[in-house]
Scaffold this motif. Sequence first.
Motif, PDB file in Angstrom:
ATOM      1  N   LYS A   1       1.118  -0.873   0.042  1.00  0.00           N
ATOM      2  CA  LYS A   1       0.292  -0.066  -0.349  1.00  0.00           C
ATOM      3  C   LYS A   1       1.127   1.320   0.863  1.00  0.00           C
ATOM      4  O   LYS A   1       0.635   2.729   0.550  1.00  0.00           O
TER       5      LYS A   1
ATOM      6  N   ARG B   1      -9.677   1.596   6.792  1.00  0.00           N
ATOM      7  CA  ARG B   1      -9.222   3.096   5.791  1.00  0.00           C
ATOM      8  C   ARG B   1      -8.628   4.242   5.742  1.00  0.00           C
ATOM      9  O   ARG B   1      -7.738   4.456   4.715  1.00  0.00           O
ATOM     10  N   PHE B   2      -8.883   4.880   6.710  1.00  0.00           N
ATOM     11  CA  PHE B   2      -7.733   6.188   7.646  1.00  0.00           C
ATOM     12  C   PHE B   2      -6.400   5.647   6.975  1.00  0.00           C
ATOM     13  O   PHE B   2      -5.493   6.930   7.117  1.00  0.00           O
TER      14      PHE B   2
ATOM     15  N   ASP C   1      -4.845   3.444   6.518  1.00  0.00           N
ATOM     16  CA  ASP C   1      -4.388   3.075   4.472  1.00  0.00           C
ATOM     17  C   ASP C   1      -3.880   4.525   3.560  1.00  0.00           C
ATOM     18  O   ASP C   1      -2.643   4.066   3.244  1.00  0.00           O
ATOM     19  N   PHE C   2      -4.766   5.106   3.841  1.00  0.00           N
ATOM     20  CA  PHE C   2      -4.880   6.577   3.734  1.00  0.00           C
ATOM     21  C   PHE C   2      -2.903   7.330   4.319  1.00  0.00           C
ATOM     22  O   PHE C   2      -2.222   7.903   3.581  1.00  0.00           O
TER      23      PHE C   2
ATOM     24  N   THR D   1       0.484   6.468   2.970  1.00  0.00           N
ATOM     25  CA  THR D   1       0.393   7.202   1.540  1.00  0.00           C
ATOM     26  C   THR D   1       1.329   8.390   1.720  1.00  0.00           C
ATOM     27  O   THR D   1       1.559   9.112   0.455  1.00  0.00           O
ATOM     28  N   GLN D   2       0.208   9.006   2.590  1.00  0.00           N
ATOM     29  CA  GLN D   2       1.043  10.271   2.702  1.00  0.00           C
ATOM     30  C   GLN D   2       1.833  10.609   3.097  1.00  0.00           C
ATOM     31  O   GLN D   2       2.662  11.641   3.476  1.00  0.00           O
TER      32      GLN D   2
ATOM     33  N   ARG E   1       0.439  16.328   0.307  1.00  0.00           N
ATOM     34  CA  ARG E   1      -0.100  15.880   1.167  1.00  0.00           C
ATOM     35  C   ARG E   1      -1.735  16.285   1.656  1.00  0.00           C
ATOM     36  O   ARG E   1      -1.682  17.589   0.957  1.00  0.00           O
TER      37      ARG E   1
ATOM     38  N   PHE F   1      -7.772  13.564   5.153  1.00  0.00           N
ATOM     39  CA  PHE F   1      -8.815  12.407   4.907  1.00  0.00           C
ATOM     40  C   PHE F   1      -9.612  13.186   5.702  1.00  0.00           C
ATOM     41  O   PHE F   1      -9.857  13.643   7.184  1.00  0.00           O
TER      42      PHE F   1
ATOM     43  N   SER G   1     -10.962   6.875  -1.660  1.00  0.00           N
ATOM     44  CA  SER G   1     -10.058   6.256   0.027  1.00  0.00           C
ATOM     45  C   SER G   1      -9.848   7.321   0.575  1.00  0.00           C
ATOM     46  O   SER G   1      -8.968   7.078   1.769  1.00  0.00           O
ATOM     47  N   HIS G   2     -10.011   8.827   0.329  1.00  0.00           N
ATOM     48  CA  HIS G   2      -9.857  10.095   0.760  1.00  0.00           C
ATOM     49  C   HIS G   2     -10.987  10.003   2.448  1.00  0.00           C
ATOM     50  O   HIS G   2     -11.046  10.962   2.908  1.00  0.00           O
TER      51      HIS G   2
END
Length: 605
Positions: free
Chosen positions: A43, A89-90, A92-93, A96-97, A105, A108, A268-269
């Motif tokens: 991810k 979900r958060f 995961d996000f 990536t950030q 950046r 979320f 996803s955000h």
Amino acid sequence: MNRLFAGLQRTQLYIKSNGRCAMCGCLLNPAKWEADHIQPWSKGGPTEQLNGQALCIPCHQSKMTTHPVEQYLPQKIELRKWQQEFAQRFLDFAGTQAFLEPNDRKAFILNAFPGSGKTIAQLAVAKYLISTGLCDWFTVVVPSDKLRSDFVQVAEMFGLRLYGGTALNVNFNVHHGVVLTYQQLSSETRTSQIAVWTKSHRTFVTADEIHHLSDKNSWGENFELAFEESTVRLLTTGTPFRSDHSRIPWCSYVRISERLEELDLKGSHAYSYGYDDALTDGVVREVDFPTWSGRVQWRVSSPDGTTTDFDHTFDDDLKEIYPDLSEGDVEKLMNQRNRFAVEADTQYIRDQIIAADRTLQSIRQTHPWAGGLIVCQVREHADAMGRLVEELTGEKPVVVHGDVEEAKDKLRCFQQDTTPSRERWLITVQMVTEGVDIKHLRVLVYATNKTAPLFWTQVLGRILRHEQEAPLDQTAVFYQYGDERLREYAKRIHEAIQTHRQLKEEKQPRDSSERGEHTPATVEGLSAEGEGDVHIFGGKEYSAQEVEALTAYANSLGIHPVKLIALLEAAGDTNFWDAAYKAKDQADQAKGQVGNQSVDDSMAS
């Protein structure tokens, strides 16, 4: 970039963890442990020390598909299903950030209905980010001092020590983070200080109730300046967003028409948890909206001595009656009608309070510590309502307004006292309209002329929180006047309501009258009276006569009357009125009375 941690990196991770598993804390076998990516490689998580941790083999296997958030929480904290879904979900996000450049950046967005548990959700992911080392500093921004102290208190349950003072005397060796108010961001000096903290740490920042932010006010501008170097960003809301021209920092918008756009809550955000979701999960209560009709009379006196009297019911369509008035002037008349209906000296509000107190006392038969809330327009109005409630109920209510310690103490006492001897009624202006958790509030009187969906939804949230110790049926009751906008909000409670952002038009020159360069007219209320004629429940309207017919039987079953009607209707009885009156006859017979009353008698009872 290599997927596997190299020998030197593994050694660094082992030393960093003191030879213990970062998840369960067990001693690691030096020859058998796993160098794990905190944010999975699949991810986007890089193979860097910052994103690495030492795990025992069982913990590593349990983490292969999800972020093990609950393994970092105290045993007494159990996340709801939606909070678990949000956390995955958060995170995961966030992974990536965290490794992007600060300017790249994004934030979320958590959109969760009032009363559903946003604070717990925020603290759960904060605990994970701090524990895993992805972040080492946690900053929370909230709307008020009361919410700041509440957040600090709840964070202690998670083992997070957050500084909640106003002087910003933070001890980085003791505290895991800080809780601020938006008001504190109005100071450029404080903003600069917070920006230094943010830049010198891997900071997780969360902004609660983001409608307070805007790129057109100092809070919004300073918020961006203070946290432009933040590592992970979370914005939360439980209510519709700003409906003016302002944008919220770090958010994306979707154009829906030539002049309207709305916040992008898909993908996803973002994560949304609406009223229907919360109701299905038993997180919030069902709500009965007794909506009162009535007639209001008021007078407008112009500076030149001319007066105009207005006399209208809530069913009157003022746009149709005054076609020559601008939309703004018609809305002004509607707000005047609302305002003078709920003034403390009108028969309208007297009768509504009597009805609301009767409902509250009925609820207290099975929920003895249940309370009621009256939301007023200004402080003077709240004080007058306090005197009125004492006159009508024979009991002095708790009146709180002003962000001062005395008011906070009175509010805290009402919040914590769950004994039947506590005062029944709490009266306030805005101190309880946002984020304050008083789960025993079951009845509300909406005695303010504010009709914005944002404010209305915030007020509604005060009576929605499900109370574990209370009876099975916890239907809340929200008394409101018959303004068409409020009726529509009540009907649409099951929908995801989002206020659109209106795009700017070119400003046209205004004459002096439009600029307000004149003496304003004076407005005074003359009289107002009315009655409850409609109950809105589950998006449908039911007449007050229907509800009255079933009240006795519903009370004997411990079910709210309008809920019982909805259940009978849902059962598919083709002759609903027969079913309703049969139920009422059964209640009468249970009292030793003879049934078979006529419809007229039932209506009159």
